[in-house]
Design a protein around this motif. Structure first.
Motif, mmCIF file in Angstrom:
data_model
loop_
_atom_site.group_PDB
_atom_site.id
_atom_site.type_symbol
_atom_site.label_atom_id
_atom_site.label_comp_id
_atom_site.label_asym_id
_atom_site.label_seq_id
_atom_site.Cartn_x
_atom_site.Cartn_y
_atom_site.Cartn_z
ATOM 1 N N THR A 4 0.833 -1.198 0.000
ATOM 2 C CA THR A 4 0.000 0.000 0.000
ATOM 3 C C THR A 4 0.869 1.250 0.000
ATOM 4 O OG1 THR A 4 -1.704 -1.230 1.187
ATOM 5 C CG2 THR A 4 -1.920 1.168 1.151
ATOM 6 N N LEU A 5 1.936 1.232 0.767
ATOM 7 C CA LEU A 5 2.846 2.374 0.792
ATOM 8 C C LEU A 5 3.480 2.585 -0.579
ATOM 9 C CD1 LEU A 5 4.077 4.598 2.496
ATOM 10 C CD2 LEU A 5 5.886 3.009 3.148
ATOM 11 N N HIS A 6 3.838 1.500 -1.241
ATOM 12 C CA HIS A 6 4.395 1.601 -2.592
ATOM 13 C C HIS A 6 3.381 2.246 -3.528
ATOM 14 C CE1 HIS A 6 5.242 0.126 -6.674
ATOM 15 N NE2 HIS A 6 6.496 0.296 -6.320
ATOM 16 N N CYS A 7 2.158 1.765 -3.458
ATOM 17 C CA CYS A 7 1.085 2.307 -4.297
ATOM 18 C C CYS A 7 0.799 3.768 -3.931
ATOM 19 C CB CYS A 7 -0.167 1.454 -4.123
ATOM 20 S SG CYS A 7 -1.499 1.881 -5.238
ATOM 21 N N LEU A 8 0.783 4.039 -2.636
ATOM 22 C CA LEU A 8 0.507 5.394 -2.165
ATOM 23 C C LEU A 8 1.561 6.382 -2.667
ATOM 24 C CD1 LEU A 8 -1.273 7.243 -0.361
ATOM 25 C CD2 LEU A 8 0.324 6.738 1.496
ATOM 26 N N THR A 9 2.792 5.942 -2.800
ATOM 27 C CA THR A 9 3.855 6.832 -3.262
ATOM 28 C C THR A 9 3.532 7.372 -4.655
ATOM 29 O OG1 THR A 9 5.484 5.641 -1.937
ATOM 30 C CG2 THR A 9 6.326 7.011 -3.736
ATOM 31 N N GLY A 10 3.211 6.470 -5.575
ATOM 32 C CA GLY A 10 2.857 6.905 -6.925
ATOM 33 C C GLY A 10 1.577 7.709 -6.943
ATOM 34 N N PHE A 22 -3.000 7.584 -11.377
ATOM 35 C CA PHE A 22 -2.861 6.320 -12.115
ATOM 36 C C PHE A 22 -1.566 6.303 -12.921
ATOM 37 C CE2 PHE A 22 -7.317 5.523 -11.150
ATOM 38 C CZ PHE A 22 -7.355 4.142 -11.046
ATOM 39 N N VAL A 23 -1.243 7.398 -13.595
ATOM 40 C CA VAL A 23 -0.024 7.460 -14.402
ATOM 41 C C VAL A 23 1.218 7.231 -13.531
ATOM 42 C CG1 VAL A 23 1.474 9.009 -15.741
ATOM 43 C CG2 VAL A 23 -0.972 8.891 -16.246
ATOM 44 N N PHE A 24 1.321 7.974 -12.433
ATOM 45 C CA PHE A 24 2.493 7.838 -11.581
ATOM 46 C C PHE A 24 2.501 6.508 -10.830
ATOM 47 C CE2 PHE A 24 2.827 12.360 -12.363
ATOM 48 C CZ PHE A 24 4.203 12.543 -12.454
ATOM 49 N N GLY A 25 1.335 6.021 -10.423
ATOM 50 C CA GLY A 25 1.263 4.724 -9.752
ATOM 51 C C GLY A 25 1.745 3.598 -10.653
ATOM 52 N N TYR A 26 1.240 3.566 -11.876
ATOM 53 C CA TYR A 26 1.676 2.548 -12.831
ATOM 54 C C TYR A 26 3.157 2.709 -13.175
ATOM 55 C CZ TYR A 26 -3.250 1.343 -13.798
ATOM 56 O OH TYR A 26 -4.554 0.942 -13.715
ATOM 57 N N ALA A 27 3.599 3.945 -13.370
ATOM 58 C CA ALA A 27 4.995 4.201 -13.740
ATOM 59 C C ALA A 27 5.955 3.705 -12.662
ATOM 60 C CB ALA A 27 5.214 5.690 -14.001
ATOM 61 N N ALA A 45 1.855 -4.022 -14.252
ATOM 62 C CA ALA A 45 1.455 -2.828 -13.490
ATOM 63 C C ALA A 45 -0.060 -2.696 -13.416
ATOM 64 C CB ALA A 45 2.075 -1.574 -14.110
ATOM 65 N N LEU A 46 -0.742 -2.949 -14.524
ATOM 66 C CA LEU A 46 -2.206 -2.877 -14.522
ATOM 67 C C LEU A 46 -2.796 -3.902 -13.562
ATOM 68 C CD1 LEU A 46 -2.863 -2.407 -18.357
ATOM 69 C CD2 LEU A 46 -3.181 -0.695 -16.565
ATOM 70 N N THR A 72 -4.231 -1.550 -10.326
ATOM 71 C CA THR A 72 -5.504 -0.930 -10.704
ATOM 72 C C THR A 72 -6.498 -0.856 -9.552
ATOM 73 O OG1 THR A 72 -5.209 -1.526 -13.020
ATOM 74 C CG2 THR A 72 -7.454 -1.006 -12.305
ATOM 75 N N VAL A 73 -6.732 -1.965 -8.884
ATOM 76 C CA VAL A 73 -7.707 -1.962 -7.782
ATOM 77 C C VAL A 73 -7.212 -1.086 -6.638
ATOM 78 C CG1 VAL A 73 -8.873 -3.372 -6.043
ATOM 79 C CG2 VAL A 73 -8.709 -4.183 -8.402
ATOM 80 N N SER A 74 -5.952 -1.220 -6.291
ATOM 81 C CA SER A 74 -5.389 -0.448 -5.189
ATOM 82 C C SER A 74 -5.477 1.055 -5.463
ATOM 83 C CB SER A 74 -3.931 -0.861 -4.957
ATOM 84 O OG SER A 74 -3.389 -0.195 -3.849
ATOM 85 N N ILE A 75 -5.095 1.476 -6.654
ATOM 86 C CA ILE A 75 -5.154 2.895 -6.997
ATOM 87 C C ILE A 75 -6.601 3.376 -7.012
ATOM 88 C CG2 ILE A 75 -4.712 4.634 -8.784
ATOM 89 C CD1 ILE A 75 -2.245 2.975 -9.610
#
Length: 159
Positions: free
Chosen positions: A26-32, A63-68, A88-89, A93-96
């Motif tokens: 979640t922290l990884h996802c939250l960063t993007g 979404f762009v930065f999270g996937y990147a 990445a998708l 996707t669900v988390s973002i």
């Protein structure tokens, strides 16, 4: 009943699904998401965009930065670009989406937060609170997905 087989089966379904693993995912996802969310809110607010346009911009950039961010690590593992995008998708996707639903609901729900200017503490406190709420409420979602081999469990195959 064979208790050893039951424990092994249970361990298999719980592998990688600890709260610590979920929090790290979640922290990884939250960063993007946070990079995109903050950038979108700052651009929208500074440009005087309508609140709806600011939210849409923030979500798109999250979404762009999270996937990147996810793709960066997967590409470093030598995965070709089309496959890295698919990873990445699947991973984010669900988390973002959950994260964006929560943090934008908080931002829109705090009276005056979306209309506050960049120098006003209300804007920044609301934004920080929205991201913290998104982290807390998305962590159980990520734990559930990881326990089923979904979400960030997909990325861990490439580390």
């Amino acid at each position: 009943m064979d208790h050893t087989a039951h424990r092994q089966h249970h361990a298999h379904h719980d592998s990688g699904a600890s709260w610590r693993t979920a929090a790290r995912a979640t922290l990884h996802c939250l960063t993007g998401c946070a990079i995109g969310e903050v950038l979108g809110m700052v651009i929208g607010t500074a440009a005087g965009l309508h609140n709806a346009a600011t939210v849409v911009l923030s979500i798109a950039l999250a979404f762009v930065f999270g996937y990147a961010l996810t793709m960066r690590g997967v590409l470093r593992a030598g995965v070709p670009l089309p496959r890295a995008l698919k990873v990445a998708l699947a991973a984010d996707t669900v988390s973002i989406a959950v994260m964006e639903l929560i943090d934008n609901t908080v931002m829109v729900g705090v009276p005056g937060a979306m209309d506050a200017g960049l120098p006003q503490p209300l804007f920044w406190i609301s934004l920080a609170t929205s991201l913290a709420a998104a982290f807390v409420l998305t962590t159980p979602v990520n734990r559930w997905m990881i326990s089923r081999g979904k979400g960030h469990a997909v990325v861990h195959r490439y580390h």
